[in-house]
Scaffold this motif. Structure first.
Motif, PDB file in Angstrom:
ATOM      1  N   TYR A  53       0.845  -1.206   0.000  1.00  0.00           N
ATOM      2  CA  TYR A  53       0.000   0.000   0.000  1.00  0.00           C
ATOM      3  C   TYR A  53       0.878   1.254   0.000  1.00  0.00           C
ATOM      4  CZ  TYR A  53      -2.408   3.914   2.115  1.00  0.00           C
ATOM      5  OH  TYR A  53      -2.859   5.180   2.392  1.00  0.00           O
ATOM      6  N   ALA A  54       1.882   1.267   0.886  1.00  0.00           N
ATOM      7  CA  ALA A  54       2.790   2.416   0.974  1.00  0.00           C
ATOM      8  C   ALA A  54       3.526   2.613  -0.350  1.00  0.00           C
ATOM      9  CB  ALA A  54       3.780   2.213   2.125  1.00  0.00           C
ATOM     10  N   GLU A  55       3.967   1.513  -0.947  1.00  0.00           N
ATOM     11  CA  GLU A  55       4.659   1.603  -2.232  1.00  0.00           C
ATOM     12  C   GLU A  55       3.739   2.165  -3.315  1.00  0.00           C
ATOM     13  OE1 GLU A  55       7.086  -1.235  -5.362  1.00  0.00           O
ATOM     14  OE2 GLU A  55       6.894  -1.907  -3.286  1.00  0.00           O
ATOM     15  N   GLY A  56       2.473   1.786  -3.244  1.00  0.00           N
ATOM     16  CA  GLY A  56       1.497   2.327  -4.202  1.00  0.00           C
ATOM     17  C   GLY A  56       1.333   3.829  -4.045  1.00  0.00           C
ATOM     18  N   GLU A  57       1.269   4.285  -2.806  1.00  0.00           N
ATOM     19  CA  GLU A  57       1.153   5.727  -2.555  1.00  0.00           C
ATOM     20  C   GLU A  57       2.391   6.459  -3.068  1.00  0.00           C
ATOM     21  OE1 GLU A  57      -1.489   7.439  -1.435  1.00  0.00           O
ATOM     22  OE2 GLU A  57      -2.653   5.600  -1.244  1.00  0.00           O
ATOM     23  N   LEU A  58       3.571   5.861  -2.856  1.00  0.00           N
ATOM     24  CA  LEU A  58       4.819   6.452  -3.357  1.00  0.00           C
ATOM     25  C   LEU A  58       4.796   6.509  -4.886  1.00  0.00           C
ATOM     26  CD1 LEU A  58       7.758   7.475  -2.909  1.00  0.00           C
ATOM     27  CD2 LEU A  58       8.466   5.077  -2.954  1.00  0.00           C
ATOM     28  N   SER A  59       4.356   5.425  -5.510  1.00  0.00           N
ATOM     29  CA  SER A  59       4.292   5.385  -6.977  1.00  0.00           C
ATOM     30  C   SER A  59       3.344   6.456  -7.510  1.00  0.00           C
ATOM     31  CB  SER A  59       3.842   3.998  -7.455  1.00  0.00           C
ATOM     32  OG  SER A  59       4.819   3.039  -7.135  1.00  0.00           O
ATOM     33  N   LEU A  60       2.222   6.653  -6.837  1.00  0.00           N
ATOM     34  CA  LEU A  60       1.297   7.712  -7.263  1.00  0.00           C
ATOM     35  C   LEU A  60       1.964   9.076  -7.184  1.00  0.00           C
ATOM     36  CD1 LEU A  60      -2.187   6.813  -5.695  1.00  0.00           C
ATOM     37  CD2 LEU A  60      -1.492   6.694  -8.102  1.00  0.00           C
ATOM     38  N   LYS A  61       2.678   9.303  -6.087  1.00  0.00           N
ATOM     39  CA  LYS A  61       3.363  10.583  -5.893  1.00  0.00           C
ATOM     40  C   LYS A  61       4.403  10.806  -6.993  1.00  0.00           C
ATOM     41  CE  LYS A  61       3.653  13.990  -2.833  1.00  0.00           C
ATOM     42  NZ  LYS A  61       2.545  14.862  -2.548  1.00  0.00           N
ATOM     43  N   LYS A  62       5.016   9.713  -7.456  1.00  0.00           N
ATOM     44  CA  LYS A  62       6.036   9.797  -8.510  1.00  0.00           C
ATOM     45  C   LYS A  62       5.405   9.698  -9.908  1.00  0.00           C
ATOM     46  CE  LYS A  62       9.846   7.366  -7.595  1.00  0.00           C
ATOM     47  NZ  LYS A  62      10.624   6.196  -7.159  1.00  0.00           N
ATOM     48  N   ASP A  63       4.077   9.681  -9.961  1.00  0.00           N
ATOM     49  CA  ASP A  63       3.308   9.602 -11.205  1.00  0.00           C
ATOM     50  C   ASP A  63       3.571   8.311 -11.987  1.00  0.00           C
ATOM     51  OD1 ASP A  63       1.234  10.817 -12.581  1.00  0.00           O
ATOM     52  OD2 ASP A  63       2.592  11.613 -14.112  1.00  0.00           O
ATOM     53  N   ASP A  64       3.838   7.221 -11.253  1.00  0.00           N
ATOM     54  CA  ASP A  64       4.007   5.907 -11.873  1.00  0.00           C
ATOM     55  C   ASP A  64       2.728   5.110 -11.611  1.00  0.00           C
ATOM     56  OD1 ASP A  64       4.667   3.378 -12.733  1.00  0.00           O
ATOM     57  OD2 ASP A  64       6.550   3.248 -11.617  1.00  0.00           O
ATOM     58  N   LYS A  65       1.711   5.422 -12.409  1.00  0.00           N
ATOM     59  CA  LYS A  65       0.389   4.817 -12.191  1.00  0.00           C
ATOM     60  C   LYS A  65       0.390   3.315 -12.453  1.00  0.00           C
ATOM     61  CE  LYS A  65      -2.137   9.047 -12.923  1.00  0.00           C
ATOM     62  NZ  LYS A  65      -2.802   9.897 -13.871  1.00  0.00           N
ATOM     63  N   GLN A  66       1.234   2.865 -13.368  1.00  0.00           N
ATOM     64  CA  GLN A  66       1.268   1.434 -13.674  1.00  0.00           C
ATOM     65  C   GLN A  66       1.731   0.636 -12.458  1.00  0.00           C
ATOM     66  OE1 GLN A  66       3.598   0.296 -17.083  1.00  0.00           O
ATOM     67  NE2 GLN A  66       3.111  -1.871 -16.825  1.00  0.00           N
ATOM     68  N   ASN A  67       2.851   1.036 -11.847  1.00  0.00           N
ATOM     69  CA  ASN A  67       3.335   0.322 -10.664  1.00  0.00           C
ATOM     70  C   ASN A  67       2.350   0.465  -9.508  1.00  0.00           C
ATOM     71  OD1 ASN A  67       5.484  -1.273  -9.331  1.00  0.00           O
ATOM     72  ND2 ASN A  67       5.534   0.497  -7.987  1.00  0.00           N
ATOM     73  N   ALA A  68       1.763   1.645  -9.362  1.00  0.00           N
ATOM     74  CA  ALA A  68       0.775   1.850  -8.293  1.00  0.00           C
ATOM     75  C   ALA A  68      -0.351   0.829  -8.422  1.00  0.00           C
ATOM     76  CB  ALA A  68       0.229   3.277  -8.334  1.00  0.00           C
ATOM     77  N   GLY A  69      -0.846   0.651  -9.636  1.00  0.00           N
ATOM     78  CA  GLY A  69      -1.919  -0.317  -9.863  1.00  0.00           C
ATOM     79  C   GLY A  69      -1.509  -1.722  -9.484  1.00  0.00           C
ATOM     80  N   VAL A  70      -0.293  -2.100  -9.866  1.00  0.00           N
ATOM     81  CA  VAL A  70       0.213  -3.454  -9.580  1.00  0.00           C
ATOM     82  C   VAL A  70       0.302  -3.685  -8.070  1.00  0.00           C
ATOM     83  CG1 VAL A  70       2.244  -4.961  -9.737  1.00  0.00           C
ATOM     84  CG2 VAL A  70       1.449  -3.727 -11.764  1.00  0.00           C
ATOM     85  N   VAL A  71       0.933  -2.751  -7.347  1.00  0.00           N
ATOM     86  CA  VAL A  71       1.139  -2.988  -5.909  1.00  0.00           C
ATOM     87  C   VAL A  71      -0.146  -2.826  -5.106  1.00  0.00           C
ATOM     88  CG1 VAL A  71       3.633  -2.638  -5.877  1.00  0.00           C
ATOM     89  CG2 VAL A  71       2.133  -0.677  -5.540  1.00  0.00           C
ATOM     90  N   PHE A  72      -1.049  -1.932  -5.541  1.00  0.00           N
ATOM     91  CA  PHE A  72      -2.346  -1.841  -4.860  1.00  0.00           C
ATOM     92  C   PHE A  72      -3.117  -3.154  -5.033  1.00  0.00           C
ATOM     93  CE2 PHE A  72      -2.506   3.055  -5.250  1.00  0.00           C
ATOM     94  CZ  PHE A  72      -2.046   3.226  -3.958  1.00  0.00           C
ATOM     95  N   LYS A  73      -3.052  -3.753  -6.220  1.00  0.00           N
ATOM     96  CA  LYS A  73      -3.740  -5.036  -6.451  1.00  0.00           C
ATOM     97  C   LYS A  73      -3.131  -6.142  -5.599  1.00  0.00           C
ATOM     98  CE  LYS A  73      -5.481  -3.987 -11.024  1.00  0.00           C
ATOM     99  NZ  LYS A  73      -5.161  -3.917 -12.441  1.00  0.00           N
ATOM    100  N   LYS A  74      -1.796  -6.136  -5.461  1.00  0.00           N
ATOM    101  CA  LYS A  74      -1.147  -7.139  -4.613  1.00  0.00           C
ATOM    102  C   LYS A  74      -1.566  -6.943  -3.155  1.00  0.00           C
ATOM    103  CE  LYS A  74       2.949  -8.313  -7.325  1.00  0.00           C
ATOM    104  NZ  LYS A  74       4.415  -8.360  -7.357  1.00  0.00           N
ATOM    105  N   ALA A  75      -1.607  -5.684  -2.708  1.00  0.00           N
ATOM    106  CA  ALA A  75      -2.015  -5.392  -1.325  1.00  0.00           C
ATOM    107  C   ALA A  75      -3.445  -5.868  -1.080  1.00  0.00           C
ATOM    108  CB  ALA A  75      -1.893  -3.891  -1.045  1.00  0.00           C
ATOM    109  N   LEU A  76      -4.325  -5.596  -2.033  1.00  0.00           N
ATOM    110  CA  LEU A  76      -5.725  -6.008  -1.903  1.00  0.00           C
ATOM    111  C   LEU A  76      -5.841  -7.529  -1.908  1.00  0.00           C
ATOM    112  CD1 LEU A  76      -8.731  -5.288  -1.772  1.00  0.00           C
ATOM    113  CD2 LEU A  76      -8.719  -5.198  -4.282  1.00  0.00           C
ATOM    114  N   TYR A  77      -5.125  -8.192  -2.799  1.00  0.00           N
ATOM    115  CA  TYR A  77      -5.158  -9.657  -2.880  1.00  0.00           C
ATOM    116  C   TYR A  77      -4.778 -10.267  -1.525  1.00  0.00           C
ATOM    117  CZ  TYR A  77      -3.989 -14.397  -4.416  1.00  0.00           C
ATOM    118  OH  TYR A  77      -3.930 -15.763  -4.547  1.00  0.00           O
TER     119      TYR A  77
END
Length: 141
Positions: A84-108
């Motif tokens: 989740y934290a990595e997803g928030e960091l990715s969003l801040k860095k405008d890396d939406k693709q990685n954010a999506g991947v890690v948010f999905k892993k966190a949710l899973y």
């Protein structure tokens, strides 16, 4: 048994504190320091670096870690929070693709834990809802 439980509670407290500091750094826009904190948290709390978990396919993040790495559900919960934290960091860095991947892993991971543990937690449910919203927002942008 008591020692193990105390250790896990301490780990969870450390993780909550780390996430708060991490989110504070992100809010200030200090992504370099936030990223450093996040990488340290992976190693300190889970004894592996972020790359180890990032290269694992989503379906290996639960059973495989529980069986082959002697992780507990609490370890998985920590991993979910770190994703989740990595997803928030990715969003801040405008890396939406990685954010999506890690948010999905966190949710899973969260949904896996919820389906295998017989307790209900409002905090856990809130995190699941937040992750679903983040994924939905990313897929519509």
């Amino acid at each position: 048994m008591g020692y193990q439980k105390d250790y896990i509670l301490r780990m969870l407290e450390m993780m909550a504190e780390m996430i708060a500091i991490f989110l504070g750094l992100l809010k200030k826009g200090d992504t370099k320091q936030a990223e450093k904190r996040l990488n340290n948290a992976y190693r300190d709390l889970l004894k592996e670096d972020a790359a180890f978990f990032n290269q694992l396919p989503v379906e290996q993040l639960t059973i495989e870690l529980l069986e082959k790495h002697n992780y507990t559900h609490q370890h998985l919960k920590i991993l979910s929070e770190l994703f989740y934290a990595e997803g928030e960091l990715s969003l801040k860095k405008d890396d939406k693709q990685n954010a999506g991947v890690v948010f999905k892993k966190a949710l899973y991971i969260r949904e896996f834990i919820e389906s295998s543990v017989a307790t209900f937690s409002f905090a856990d449910q809130e995190r699941i809802n937040l992750l679903k919203q983040r994924i939905k927002d990313l897929s519509s942008s």
